[in-house]
Design a protein around this motif. Structure first.
Motif, mmCIF file in Angstrom:
data_model
loop_
_atom_site.group_PDB
_atom_site.id
_atom_site.type_symbol
_atom_site.label_atom_id
_atom_site.label_comp_id
_atom_site.label_asym_id
_atom_site.label_seq_id
_atom_site.Cartn_x
_atom_site.Cartn_y
_atom_site.Cartn_z
ATOM 1 N N GLY A 214 50.081 116.661 105.004
ATOM 2 C CA GLY A 214 49.784 117.721 104.043
ATOM 3 C C GLY A 214 50.436 119.036 104.417
ATOM 4 N N ARG A 215 50.460 119.322 105.714
ATOM 5 C CA ARG A 215 51.128 120.551 106.180
ATOM 6 C C ARG A 215 52.615 120.508 105.875
ATOM 7 N NH1 ARG A 215 53.080 124.737 107.141
ATOM 8 N NH2 ARG A 215 52.956 126.030 109.007
ATOM 9 N N ALA A 216 53.236 119.365 106.056
ATOM 10 C CA ALA A 216 54.680 119.249 105.844
ATOM 11 C C ALA A 216 55.034 119.283 104.360
ATOM 12 C CB ALA A 216 55.193 117.959 106.483
ATOM 13 N N ILE A 217 54.250 118.608 103.523
ATOM 14 C CA ILE A 217 54.567 118.554 102.093
ATOM 15 C C ILE A 217 54.536 119.935 101.468
ATOM 16 C CG2 ILE A 217 53.693 117.762 99.853
ATOM 17 C CD1 ILE A 217 52.898 115.178 101.109
ATOM 18 N N GLY A 218 53.566 120.760 101.863
ATOM 19 C CA GLY A 218 53.397 122.051 101.221
ATOM 20 C C GLY A 218 54.244 123.175 101.768
ATOM 21 N N GLU A 219 55.040 122.932 102.790
ATOM 22 C CA GLU A 219 55.837 124.001 103.385
ATOM 23 C C GLU A 219 56.985 124.410 102.452
ATOM 24 O OE1 GLU A 219 57.378 126.903 105.314
ATOM 25 O OE2 GLU A 219 55.464 125.979 105.899
ATOM 26 N N THR A 220 57.237 125.711 102.369
ATOM 27 C CA THR A 220 58.234 126.231 101.433
ATOM 28 C C THR A 220 59.428 126.863 102.135
ATOM 29 O OG1 THR A 220 56.518 126.661 99.776
ATOM 30 C CG2 THR A 220 58.623 127.795 99.496
ATOM 31 N N MET A 221 59.184 127.934 102.879
ATOM 32 C CA MET A 221 60.281 128.758 103.371
ATOM 33 C C MET A 221 61.212 127.996 104.307
ATOM 34 S SD MET A 221 61.837 131.544 103.124
ATOM 35 C CE MET A 221 60.638 132.411 102.121
ATOM 36 N N THR A 222 60.653 127.173 105.174
ATOM 37 C CA THR A 222 61.496 126.448 106.132
ATOM 38 C C THR A 222 62.465 125.511 105.430
ATOM 39 O OG1 THR A 222 59.777 126.565 107.839
ATOM 40 C CG2 THR A 222 61.456 124.868 108.089
ATOM 41 N N VAL A 223 61.965 124.708 104.492
ATOM 42 C CA VAL A 223 62.856 123.775 103.792
ATOM 43 C C VAL A 223 63.794 124.523 102.849
ATOM 44 C CG1 VAL A 223 61.331 121.791 103.983
ATOM 45 C CG2 VAL A 223 61.056 123.340 102.057
ATOM 46 N N LEU A 224 63.344 125.660 102.339
ATOM 47 C CA LEU A 224 64.213 126.470 101.492
ATOM 48 C C LEU A 224 65.441 126.942 102.262
ATOM 49 C CD1 LEU A 224 64.734 128.110 98.863
ATOM 50 C CD2 LEU A 224 63.311 129.913 99.843
ATOM 51 N N MET A 225 65.251 127.278 103.521
ATOM 52 C CA MET A 225 66.347 127.819 104.325
ATOM 53 C C MET A 225 67.191 126.735 104.990
ATOM 54 S SD MET A 225 64.174 130.875 106.179
ATOM 55 C CE MET A 225 65.568 131.540 107.070
ATOM 56 N N VAL A 271 52.509 118.345 90.111
ATOM 57 C CA VAL A 271 52.807 117.138 90.888
ATOM 58 C C VAL A 271 52.592 117.404 92.372
ATOM 59 C CG1 VAL A 271 54.621 115.523 91.567
ATOM 60 C CG2 VAL A 271 54.423 116.242 89.176
ATOM 61 N N LEU A 272 53.067 118.551 92.857
ATOM 62 C CA LEU A 272 52.877 118.910 94.263
ATOM 63 C C LEU A 272 51.394 119.081 94.580
ATOM 64 C CD1 LEU A 272 54.199 119.732 96.960
ATOM 65 C CD2 LEU A 272 54.188 122.095 96.121
ATOM 66 N N PHE A 273 50.653 119.708 93.665
ATOM 67 C CA PHE A 273 49.216 119.882 93.848
ATOM 68 C C PHE A 273 48.528 118.526 93.978
ATOM 69 C CE2 PHE A 273 44.886 120.286 92.317
ATOM 70 C CZ PHE A 273 44.438 121.456 92.920
ATOM 71 N N ALA A 274 48.914 117.588 93.122
ATOM 72 C CA ALA A 274 48.312 116.251 93.159
ATOM 73 C C ALA A 274 48.645 115.540 94.476
ATOM 74 C CB ALA A 274 48.792 115.432 91.973
ATOM 75 N N MET A 275 49.888 115.675 94.932
ATOM 76 C CA MET A 275 50.288 115.028 96.192
ATOM 77 C C MET A 275 49.486 115.574 97.375
ATOM 78 S SD MET A 275 54.433 115.001 95.629
ATOM 79 C CE MET A 275 54.791 114.450 97.304
ATOM 80 N N THR A 276 49.401 116.895 97.475
ATOM 81 C CA THR A 276 48.674 117.490 98.595
ATOM 82 C C THR A 276 47.182 117.200 98.499
ATOM 83 O OG1 THR A 276 48.573 119.592 97.365
ATOM 84 C CG2 THR A 276 50.351 119.319 98.955
#
Length: 296
Positions: A214-225, A271-276
């Motif tokens: 759950g921590r990995a799926i919801g991460e934004t800034m790291t994968v954005l960069m 979709v992201l909300f449902a996954m998390t």
């Protein structure tokens, strides 16, 4: 008089805590309602089947495409890579801290591991661009290292504190009598750990893994960069990808209000909300199972 005042403060405290609990539920329901309302507006224009199964995400072209499948697969690919790295390291570290490390070493290592959670994600993403990316590019012979592997390694680092902390608590929670019985029949420390302690702590360890996911799926800034942000269908860990969270972060600030593209971003957020939500519910299930096991 003093007793009456104490009862009044106790009653006030109960009401405050009850109110905050209700507020959390109301806020969560409001967020869910907003997501579903805007998602419904999107599905009035685009078929849900085309949205889920479409292989192109290109909302800015004249022939706009709103296929979420590349984003979904990219998110799962990066998360899978992160868990392949984080799970063995996290469980191994938890087992070492619990069963092998002395109290002095444990008191040094555990705060250091937990402090990883305090590092801002933008800092980890920056390290991925400056240090990890060039190393991956050099090893693979590519022009840059901004790809799924880069994002997976960084997400693994970010998920480790969650996995290590909860898994160590689970291992520590195994009754000492189990270990003593194992030693009593001649098993050594490694055999006791692998055949008795870890299987007995399995519900707590699974909870740690699911919360790490759950921590990995919801991460934004790291994968954005760090992942390159290419909307094409991913071909592997060494190709640039674009996750759901990165797509929302990049496009939401510039999309025209109340357009199909605007509503599409709410649809992928749903979709992201449902996954998390599913991942966290599974993790909560195993946490409750572990608590019942401890109580027994």
């Amino acid at each position: 008089m003093r007793q009456a005042r104490r009862e009044w403060w106790n009653s006030l405290g109960k009401q405050v805590f009850r109110l905050t609990g209700v507020m959390v539920i109301v806020v969560l329901m409001a967020i869910l309602g907003m997501l579903l309302w805007n998602t419904a507006a999107f599905f009035l224009e685009i078929s849900p089947v085309d949205f889920i199964t479409g292989t192109q995400w290109d909302p800015s072209s004249s022939d706009a495409q709103y296929g979420i499948l590349p984003l979904l697969v990219s998110t799962c690919l990066v998360t899978l890579g992160a868990m392949i790295i984080a799970i063995p390291i996290g469980i191994g570290t938890a087992a070492f801290l619990s069963e092998y490390a002395g109290s002095r070493l444990r008191n040094i290592l555990k705060p250091i591991i937990e402090m990883l959670a305090a590092i801002p994600s933008v800092t980890i993403g920056f390290l991925g661009i400056v240090f990890l990316g060039p190393e991956i590019a050099q090893m693979t012979g590519q022009s840059n290292g901004l790809n799924a592997l880069n994002g997976a390694i960084l997400l693994a680092i970010m998920a480790l504190p969650t996995i290590v902390t909860i898994a160590e608590d689970a291992i520590q929670g195994v009754p000492q009598s189990y270990k003593e019985a194992s030693y009593g029949v001649g098993a050594n420390r490694w055999e006791t750990l692998t055949k008795i302690t870890i299987p007995a702590a399995a519900p707590g360890i699974l909870a740690a893994v699911m919360l790490g996911v759950g921590r990995a799926i919801g991460e934004t800034m790291t994968v954005l960069m760090a992942t390159g942000n290419v909307s094409a269908f991913p071909k592997g860990f060494f190709h640039s990808v674009k996750t759901i969270t990165a797509t929302i972060a990049i496009e939401m600030g510039e999309v025209p209000y109340q357009t199909t593209h605007y509503y599409a971003l709410f649809a992928i957020a749903t979709v992201l909300f449902a996954m998390t939500l599913v991942v966290n519910l599974i993790g909560e299930h195993f946490v409750n199972k572990f608590r019942k096991y401890q109580a027994a």
